[in-house]
Structures are given as structure tokens and as C-alpha cells.
Design a protein around this motif. Structure first.
Motif, PDB file in Angstrom:
ATOM      1  N   GLY A 106       0.813  -1.224   0.000  1.00  0.00           N
ATOM      2  CA  GLY A 106       0.000   0.000   0.000  1.00  0.00           C
ATOM      3  C   GLY A 106       0.841   1.266   0.000  1.00  0.00           C
ATOM      4  N   VAL A 107       1.814   1.317   0.898  1.00  0.00           N
ATOM      5  CA  VAL A 107       2.663   2.511   0.988  1.00  0.00           C
ATOM      6  C   VAL A 107       3.509   2.623  -0.281  1.00  0.00           C
ATOM      7  N   GLY A 108       3.996   1.463  -0.783  1.00  0.00           N
ATOM      8  CA  GLY A 108       4.794   1.465  -2.011  1.00  0.00           C
ATOM      9  C   GLY A 108       4.023   2.028  -3.196  1.00  0.00           C
ATOM     10  N   LYS A 109       2.770   1.601  -3.340  1.00  0.00           N
ATOM     11  CA  LYS A 109       1.951   2.112  -4.456  1.00  0.00           C
ATOM     12  C   LYS A 109       1.683   3.609  -4.309  1.00  0.00           C
ATOM     13  N   ALA A 110       1.443   4.056  -3.075  1.00  0.00           N
ATOM     14  CA  ALA A 110       1.228   5.492  -2.843  1.00  0.00           C
ATOM     15  C   ALA A 110       2.490   6.282  -3.200  1.00  0.00           C
ATOM     16  N   MET A 111       3.667   5.716  -2.882  1.00  0.00           N
ATOM     17  CA  MET A 111       4.930   6.370  -3.232  1.00  0.00           C
ATOM     18  C   MET A 111       5.081   6.507  -4.748  1.00  0.00           C
ATOM     19  N   VAL A 112       4.785   5.415  -5.460  1.00  0.00           N
ATOM     20  CA  VAL A 112       4.901   5.439  -6.923  1.00  0.00           C
ATOM     21  C   VAL A 112       3.934   6.483  -7.493  1.00  0.00           C
ATOM     22  N   GLY A 113       2.688   6.491  -6.990  1.00  0.00           N
ATOM     23  CA  GLY A 113       1.704   7.471  -7.455  1.00  0.00           C
ATOM     24  C   GLY A 113       2.148   8.905  -7.205  1.00  0.00           C
ATOM     25  N   ALA A 114       2.700   9.149  -6.012  1.00  0.00           N
ATOM     26  CA  ALA A 114       3.162  10.503  -5.668  1.00  0.00           C
ATOM     27  C   ALA A 114       4.323  10.933  -6.563  1.00  0.00           C
ATOM     28  N   LEU A 115       5.258  10.008  -6.821  1.00  0.00           N
ATOM     29  CA  LEU A 115       6.389  10.328  -7.703  1.00  0.00           C
ATOM     30  C   LEU A 115       5.922  10.678  -9.114  1.00  0.00           C
ATOM     31  N   LEU A 116       4.954   9.917  -9.625  1.00  0.00           N
ATOM     32  CA  LEU A 116       4.443  10.169 -10.979  1.00  0.00           C
ATOM     33  C   LEU A 116       3.744  11.526 -11.061  1.00  0.00           C
ATOM     34  N   LEU A 117       2.902  11.815 -10.074  1.00  0.00           N
ATOM     35  CA  LEU A 117       2.184  13.107 -10.079  1.00  0.00           C
ATOM     36  C   LEU A 117       3.153  14.269  -9.902  1.00  0.00           C
ATOM     37  N   ALA A 118       4.142  14.104  -9.013  1.00  0.00           N
ATOM     38  CA  ALA A 118       5.093  15.186  -8.735  1.00  0.00           C
ATOM     39  C   ALA A 118       5.956  15.508  -9.951  1.00  0.00           C
ATOM     40  N   SER A 119       6.212  14.502 -10.799  1.00  0.00           N
ATOM     41  CA  SER A 119       7.078  14.728 -11.967  1.00  0.00           C
ATOM     42  C   SER A 119       6.425  15.680 -12.975  1.00  0.00           C
ATOM     43  N   GLN A 120       5.103  15.867 -12.868  1.00  0.00           N
ATOM     44  CA  GLN A 120       4.393  16.766 -13.803  1.00  0.00           C
ATOM     45  C   GLN A 120       4.212  18.164 -13.207  1.00  0.00           C
ATOM     46  N   LEU A 121       4.789  18.396 -12.035  1.00  0.00           N
ATOM     47  CA  LEU A 121       4.698  19.728 -11.419  1.00  0.00           C
ATOM     48  C   LEU A 121       5.826  20.612 -11.958  1.00  0.00           C
ATOM     49  N   GLY A 132     -10.237   0.853   7.592  1.00  0.00           N
ATOM     50  CA  GLY A 132      -9.607  -0.457   7.778  1.00  0.00           C
ATOM     51  C   GLY A 132      -8.448  -0.429   8.757  1.00  0.00           C
ATOM     52  N   SER A 133      -7.794  -1.584   8.885  1.00  0.00           N
ATOM     53  CA  SER A 133      -6.739  -1.744   9.901  1.00  0.00           C
ATOM     54  C   SER A 133      -5.514  -0.867   9.676  1.00  0.00           C
ATOM     55  N   LEU A 134      -5.216  -0.511   8.421  1.00  0.00           N
ATOM     56  CA  LEU A 134      -4.047   0.342   8.164  1.00  0.00           C
ATOM     57  C   LEU A 134      -4.289   1.791   8.609  1.00  0.00           C
ATOM     58  N   LYS A 135      -5.576   2.170   8.696  1.00  0.00           N
ATOM     59  CA  LYS A 135      -5.990   3.532   9.112  1.00  0.00           C
ATOM     60  C   LYS A 135      -5.632   4.604   8.077  1.00  0.00           C
ATOM     61  N   SER A 136      -4.339   4.728   7.753  1.00  0.00           N
ATOM     62  CA  SER A 136      -3.960   5.760   6.775  1.00  0.00           C
ATOM     63  C   SER A 136      -2.642   5.411   6.104  1.00  0.00           C
ATOM     64  N   ILE A 137      -2.451   6.034   4.940  1.00  0.00           N
ATOM     65  CA  ILE A 137      -1.181   5.940   4.197  1.00  0.00           C
ATOM     66  C   ILE A 137      -0.881   7.348   3.715  1.00  0.00           C
ATOM     67  N   TYR A 138       0.360   7.785   3.903  1.00  0.00           N
ATOM     68  CA  TYR A 138       0.743   9.116   3.432  1.00  0.00           C
ATOM     69  C   TYR A 138       2.006   8.999   2.595  1.00  0.00           C
ATOM     70  N   ALA A 139       2.017   9.661   1.448  1.00  0.00           N
ATOM     71  CA  ALA A 139       3.230   9.711   0.619  1.00  0.00           C
ATOM     72  C   ALA A 139       3.396  11.131   0.109  1.00  0.00           C
ATOM     73  N   GLU A 140       4.633  11.581   0.105  1.00  0.00           N
ATOM     74  CA  GLU A 140       4.925  12.973  -0.274  1.00  0.00           C
ATOM     75  C   GLU A 140       6.120  12.972  -1.223  1.00  0.00           C
ATOM     76  N   ALA A 141       5.983  13.616  -2.381  1.00  0.00           N
ATOM     77  CA  ALA A 141       7.075  13.660  -3.356  1.00  0.00           C
ATOM     78  C   ALA A 141       7.175  15.060  -3.922  1.00  0.00           C
ATOM     79  N   ASP A 142       8.377  15.413  -4.398  1.00  0.00           N
ATOM     80  CA  ASP A 142       8.512  16.716  -5.056  1.00  0.00           C
ATOM     81  C   ASP A 142       9.046  16.531  -6.476  1.00  0.00           C
ATOM     82  N   PHE A 143       9.018  17.634  -7.226  1.00  0.00           N
ATOM     83  CA  PHE A 143       9.421  17.620  -8.630  1.00  0.00           C
ATOM     84  C   PHE A 143      10.851  17.116  -8.787  1.00  0.00           C
ATOM     85  N   GLU A 144      11.677  17.372  -7.754  1.00  0.00           N
ATOM     86  CA  GLU A 144      13.098  16.996  -7.810  1.00  0.00           C
ATOM     87  C   GLU A 144      13.342  15.510  -7.511  1.00  0.00           C
TER      88      GLU A 144
END
Length: 297
Positions: A41-56, A70-82
Motif C-alpha cells: 500500500g505505501v509502495g503504491k502510494a509512493m509510486v503514485g506521488a512520484l508520478l504526479l510530482a514529476s508533472q509539477l 480499515g486496519s491500516l488507518k492511513s497511508i501518506y506519501a509525499e514527493a517533489d518535482f526533484e
């Protein structure tokens, strides 16, 4: 080192990003000792954040917060253009009762919301958008957000491959965004290509495929070219003792005084990178005094 690969159709109406993010996702798993469901879950969120950030644009940053029942409660991923990325879940060691039927991320996340925050330098407040989670599968929810908040149709495919010990072996994905003014015949072709049986992201990467190989089947019959994007991706956390000290002020004067009375020297571990920060009694007193002075300003 890995980079997000960016492409565009010749008429600039399809915007594409794809990445092999295996190294940074494996690093996250190691830092958090994440078990299979959380790693996925966290890995997929990281990949998604990297892809979106690359278009900034330069110095811009995106944060994805998935909150569920659910049991995980939350997932947070943060990426920048760099290409800097960091991520977190409060329950990295969550394990389902059984793994029959595979990793059921949608069950572990449950019903809830996705909040996307885009940070622009010199702007006090980030731009924020929130949507309901449609499936709890990270890629579908990002596509739903793009459609609801920006009226952008997209194909988002993210994949994590774990070995039998639950360790990340491959991680990556791609996003194809359909921009305004697109020729609908191109959209039909894209749709037709996506309906054909396509290998999964994780199997393409597992078989030695590149980020470009991930998108090629979808772009059959559509001319596209690569754009320059020089930034290497890396797991990076800007935490520092000063930032953690600032966070400790939230405890308030009473709790800080209680620590002083009990002679407790707190050790605070950064949730994002696992780095420990130990505060001496003198430092706790100094933070308490700072809180005490704040109302006077």
C-alpha cells in the motif's frame, strides 16, 4: 539511479509518466520494517506521488493522504518535482488473518477519503482536494481524484512485486493523462489498447522491462516522444532536531513541565524515516520556556 521517465504525445494532448521505483520502495520497507500489506500500500502510494510530482514545476511538492476505516488507518506519501520521496503508515506491521486470495489492500484500507495537497513555494496554504476512496486500490483512487478534481481522464497502473518472504523485489507504475482538446479518436485508440490483455506492471519489471516498456502497449498506434526529466528519485526526509523540537511545543507547558518533574529525557523517532532524536533535560526546559513565552508575543 532511477528517474521518472516523462513522455508526451506528438500533439501534447497525452501526458505520460512512468517509473521503476524499486530502490526507494525497498528502502521504505526496510526503514519501517513494513509487512507485505503495508509495503504494498505505501509502495503504491509512493509510486503514485512520484508520478504526479514529476508533472509539477521546480520546488513544487505533492502529498497524498489516504484515510480509511480499515486496519491500516492511513497511508501518506509525499514527493517533489526533484524526485525526493518519503512515506508512512501508522501500522506498518499490520497482518491480515490470512493471505488467502493475496494482499487485499482495499480491505486493509477500507472506506474513506483521499486528500491531495499541492505545495507551491512562497504560498502559505497548499491547494487541497478531497475525494471518496472508490476502491481502496491506490491507482484507481488517484485516477478518480484526477477526474473529479481536475476533469482529467487517466489510466493509472501501479504494481509492487514481493517475494515469498514478503520483501519488495520490484515496484513501479505509470500514469497516462488525457489533456483538454484531445482528439477523441486518440482516446478511443487508447481505450482499445487498454482493453486488450496487458501484462501487469510488476511482471513487466520482474522480466527486466523498463519504464518505457510499461507504457508501450497502451501507446500502440499513437506517436509519442520522451521529455527531459533529469532528477533522480531518492528517499529523503527533511526532518531535523529543530523541526522535532518545534513539534514538541505542541505538547504544551503542562506536559513539558511534567517531563521536567519526572526528569524524563524524551526520545522522538521521525515517523517518516525512523531517525531518533534524543532531548536532554536542558533542552526540554528550553522548549518549555519557549512555550511559556509564546502568549506574550
Amino acid at each position: 539511479m532511477a528517474k521518472v521517465q516523462r513522455f508526451v504525445s506528438h500533439d501534447f494532448t497525452l501526458r505520460i509518466a512512468s517509473v521503476d521505483a524499486t530502490d526507494v520502495v525497498a528502502e521504505m520497507q526496510k526503514l519501517h520494517n513494513a509487512f507485505p500489506v503495508a509495503a504494498s500500500g505505501v509502495g503504491k502510494a509512493m509510486v503514485g506521488a512520484l508520478l504526479l510530482a514529476s508533472q509539477l514545476k521546480d520546488k513544487q511538492q505533492i502529498g497524498l493522504l489516504f484515510r480509511g476505516s480499515g486496519s491500516l488507518k492511513s497511508i501518506y506519501a509525499e514527493a517533489d518535482f526533484e524526485g525526493n520521496i518519503r512515506a508512512y503508515t501508522p501500522h506498518p506491521q499490520f497482518e491480515p488473518e490470512s493471505y488467502d486470495g493475496g494482499l487485499k489492500l482495499s480491505e486493509a484500507l477500507g472506506k474513506g477519503t483521499l486528500t491531495v495537497a499541492r505545495h507551491v513555494p512562497f504560498q502559505k496554504q497548499p491547494f487541497q482536494g478531497m475525494v471518496e476512496l472508490v476502491t481502496g486500490e491506490i491507482g484507481d483512487d488517484i485516477a478518480h481524484y484526477l477526474h473529479q478534481s481536475h476533469q482529467i481522464r487517466s489510466i493509472v497502473s501501479l504494481g509492487i512485486y514481493l517475494d515469498q518472504q514478503g520483501q519488495v523485489q520490484k515496484a513501479g507504475g505509470f500514469i497516462i493523462e488525457v489533456m483538454p482538446g484531445v482528439d477523441e479518436a486518440m482516446v478511443d485508440l487508447l481505450q482499445k489498447n487498454s482493453e486488450k490483455q496487458k501484462p501487469s506492471v510488476s511482471s513487466v519489471l520482474r522480466d527486466g522491462g523498463t519504464p518505457e516498456d510499461l507504457i508501450r502497449p497502451f501507446m500502440e498506434g499513437i506517436d509519442f516522444m520522451q521529455l527531459e526529466h533529469e532528477h533522480e528519485i531518492k528517499y529523503f526526509c527533511p526532518c531535523s532536531k529543530e523541526r522535532v523540537a518545534e513539534a514538541l511545543t505542541i505538547l504544551g507547558e503542562e506536559d513539558l513541565q511534567d517531563m521536567v518533574n519526572k526528569n524524563e529525557e524524551p526520545e522522538v523517532t521521525c515517523q517518516m524515516c525512523g531517525k531518533p532524536y534524543v532531548f536532554t533535560m536542558d533542552e526540554v526546559v528550553e522548549i518549555r520556556d519557549r512555550v511559556n513565552k509564546k502568549p506574550l508575543h
